[in-house]
Design a protein around this motif. Sequence first.
Motif, PDB file in Angstrom:
ATOM      1  N   VAL A   1      -5.770  -3.722   8.248  1.00  0.00           N
ATOM      2  CA  VAL A   1      -6.844  -3.774   6.834  1.00  0.00           C
ATOM      3  C   VAL A   1      -5.821  -3.336   5.908  1.00  0.00           C
ATOM      4  O   VAL A   1      -5.551  -3.939   4.881  1.00  0.00           O
ATOM      5  CB  VAL A   1      -7.784  -2.750   7.151  1.00  0.00           C
ATOM      6  CG1 VAL A   1      -8.398  -2.481   5.527  1.00  0.00           C
ATOM      7  CG2 VAL A   1      -8.742  -3.531   8.052  1.00  0.00           C
ATOM      8  N   ALA A   2      -4.864  -2.231   6.103  1.00  0.00           N
ATOM      9  CA  ALA A   2      -3.912  -1.643   4.967  1.00  0.00           C
ATOM     10  C   ALA A   2      -3.081  -2.484   4.601  1.00  0.00           C
ATOM     11  O   ALA A   2      -2.395  -3.011   3.330  1.00  0.00           O
ATOM     12  CB  ALA A   2      -3.482  -0.317   5.304  1.00  0.00           C
ATOM     13  N   SER A   3      -2.385  -3.318   5.655  1.00  0.00           N
ATOM     14  CA  SER A   3      -1.047  -4.174   5.484  1.00  0.00           C
ATOM     15  C   SER A   3      -1.714  -5.574   4.809  1.00  0.00           C
ATOM     16  O   SER A   3      -1.029  -6.059   3.802  1.00  0.00           O
ATOM     17  CB  SER A   3      -0.721  -4.329   6.813  1.00  0.00           C
ATOM     18  OG  SER A   3       0.384  -5.475   6.659  1.00  0.00           O
ATOM     19  N   SER A   4      -2.748  -5.952   5.079  1.00  0.00           N
ATOM     20  CA  SER A   4      -3.404  -7.077   4.520  1.00  0.00           C
ATOM     21  C   SER A   4      -3.676  -6.955   3.079  1.00  0.00           C
ATOM     22  O   SER A   4      -3.591  -7.925   2.257  1.00  0.00           O
ATOM     23  CB  SER A   4      -4.613  -7.892   5.271  1.00  0.00           C
ATOM     24  OG  SER A   4      -5.675  -6.916   5.224  1.00  0.00           O
ATOM     25  N   TYR A   5      -4.130  -5.668   2.773  1.00  0.00           N
ATOM     26  CA  TYR A   5      -4.621  -5.285   1.469  1.00  0.00           C
ATOM     27  C   TYR A   5      -3.244  -5.148   0.586  1.00  0.00           C
ATOM     28  O   TYR A   5      -3.394  -5.800  -0.648  1.00  0.00           O
ATOM     29  CB  TYR A   5      -5.487  -4.131   1.286  1.00  0.00           C
ATOM     30  CG  TYR A   5      -5.651  -3.866  -0.261  1.00  0.00           C
ATOM     31  CD1 TYR A   5      -6.992  -4.666  -0.721  1.00  0.00           C
ATOM     32  CD2 TYR A   5      -5.425  -2.820  -1.086  1.00  0.00           C
ATOM     33  CE1 TYR A   5      -7.391  -4.349  -2.014  1.00  0.00           C
ATOM     34  CE2 TYR A   5      -5.639  -2.591  -1.971  1.00  0.00           C
ATOM     35  CZ  TYR A   5      -6.573  -3.303  -2.626  1.00  0.00           C
ATOM     36  OH  TYR A   5      -7.254  -2.997  -3.974  1.00  0.00           O
ATOM     37  N   GLY A   6      -2.112  -4.861   1.208  1.00  0.00           N
ATOM     38  CA  GLY A   6      -0.988  -4.690   0.302  1.00  0.00           C
ATOM     39  C   GLY A   6       0.301  -5.603   0.612  1.00  0.00           C
ATOM     40  O   GLY A   6       1.123  -5.606   0.343  1.00  0.00           O
ATOM     41  N   SER A   7      -0.167  -6.835   0.883  1.00  0.00           N
ATOM     42  CA  SER A   7       0.609  -7.867   1.230  1.00  0.00           C
ATOM     43  C   SER A   7       0.602  -8.904   0.111  1.00  0.00           C
ATOM     44  O   SER A   7       1.175  -9.858   0.286  1.00  0.00           O
ATOM     45  CB  SER A   7       0.241  -8.751   2.362  1.00  0.00           C
ATOM     46  OG  SER A   7      -0.872  -9.418   2.462  1.00  0.00           O
ATOM     47  N   VAL A   8      -0.099  -8.635  -0.797  1.00  0.00           N
ATOM     48  CA  VAL A   8      -0.102  -9.704  -2.223  1.00  0.00           C
ATOM     49  C   VAL A   8       1.182  -9.514  -2.795  1.00  0.00           C
ATOM     50  O   VAL A   8       1.831  -8.597  -3.079  1.00  0.00           O
ATOM     51  CB  VAL A   8      -1.470  -9.324  -3.150  1.00  0.00           C
ATOM     52  CG1 VAL A   8      -1.122  -7.860  -3.918  1.00  0.00           C
ATOM     53  CG2 VAL A   8      -1.643 -10.381  -4.024  1.00  0.00           C
TER      54      VAL A   8
ATOM     55  N   ALA B   1       0.859  -1.290   0.157  1.00  0.00           N
ATOM     56  CA  ALA B   1       0.002  -0.042  -0.122  1.00  0.00           C
ATOM     57  C   ALA B   1       0.790   1.100  -0.151  1.00  0.00           C
ATOM     58  O   ALA B   1       1.825   1.169   0.679  1.00  0.00           O
ATOM     59  CB  ALA B   1      -0.825  -0.110   1.108  1.00  0.00           C
TER      60      ALA B   1
ATOM     61  N   TRP C   1      -1.601   5.809   2.810  1.00  0.00           N
ATOM     62  CA  TRP C   1      -2.575   5.157   3.348  1.00  0.00           C
ATOM     63  C   TRP C   1      -2.340   4.715   5.004  1.00  0.00           C
ATOM     64  O   TRP C   1      -2.988   4.590   5.556  1.00  0.00           O
ATOM     65  CB  TRP C   1      -2.657   3.608   2.743  1.00  0.00           C
ATOM     66  CG  TRP C   1      -3.336   3.530   1.406  1.00  0.00           C
ATOM     67  CD1 TRP C   1      -3.496   4.584   0.399  1.00  0.00           C
ATOM     68  CD2 TRP C   1      -3.958   2.374   0.843  1.00  0.00           C
ATOM     69  NE1 TRP C   1      -4.198   4.308  -0.494  1.00  0.00           N
ATOM     70  CE2 TRP C   1      -4.430   3.111  -0.403  1.00  0.00           C
ATOM     71  CE3 TRP C   1      -4.182   1.339   1.272  1.00  0.00           C
ATOM     72  CZ2 TRP C   1      -5.289   2.067  -1.332  1.00  0.00           C
ATOM     73  CZ3 TRP C   1      -4.869   0.453   0.431  1.00  0.00           C
ATOM     74  CH2 TRP C   1      -5.375   0.937  -0.835  1.00  0.00           C
TER      75      TRP C   1
ATOM     76  N   ARG D   1      -4.339  -3.319  -8.425  1.00  0.00           N
ATOM     77  CA  ARG D   1      -4.095  -2.307  -7.278  1.00  0.00           C
ATOM     78  C   ARG D   1      -4.349  -0.965  -8.073  1.00  0.00           C
ATOM     79  O   ARG D   1      -3.418  -0.551  -8.875  1.00  0.00           O
ATOM     80  CB  ARG D   1      -2.851  -2.337  -6.445  1.00  0.00           C
ATOM     81  CG  ARG D   1      -2.837  -3.598  -5.853  1.00  0.00           C
ATOM     82  CD  ARG D   1      -3.863  -3.918  -4.675  1.00  0.00           C
ATOM     83  NE  ARG D   1      -3.530  -5.207  -3.925  1.00  0.00           N
ATOM     84  CZ  ARG D   1      -4.504  -6.169  -3.885  1.00  0.00           C
ATOM     85  NH1 ARG D   1      -5.308  -6.182  -5.015  1.00  0.00           N
ATOM     86  NH2 ARG D   1      -4.413  -7.043  -3.151  1.00  0.00           N
TER      87      ARG D   1
END
Length: 153
Positions: free
Chosen positions: A55-62, A14, A18, A111
């Motif tokens: 939430v931001a970390s899980s979305y940006g961990s892909v 992210a 963010w 993204r």
Amino acid sequence: MQLSASPYEERLTAPRSWWLVCLLVGVSMALILLPFGTLPLLGGLAGGTAAAAVVASSYGSVRIRVVGDALIAGEAKIPVSALGEPEVLDAEEARAWRTYKADTRAFMLLRAYIPGALRIPVTDPADPTPYLYLSTRQPQRLIAALEAARAAA
């Protein structure tokens, strides 16, 4: 599984802005709990910031990886032998493939905060997915890794 000659790994993290939003969520929670005293205020600040950061970390961990003879993009894993010639998409073309040119059967790891992308056709006749759409900051490195993995296979 053997490693490819040119290993590739990219984490679609992210953007920095963010994390500022996460802090603002914590401040908002603190202000909501302000009437209840100092301790709830501090708890709201810490809890709200932490929840938003998770939430931001899980979305940006892909991650997008080329490992051995396979491309791994998020939850998808596909052999490089089943992929066609990749196409680098600039910001405008990537937006078009995300919207009106998009096929509903396509695998899209997108993204919105990453302007460029790579579109890779799927050549396997048994796979109903027409193409992969991958948001990436380094499309040329990903293409080179795919070509190296294809040559090694």
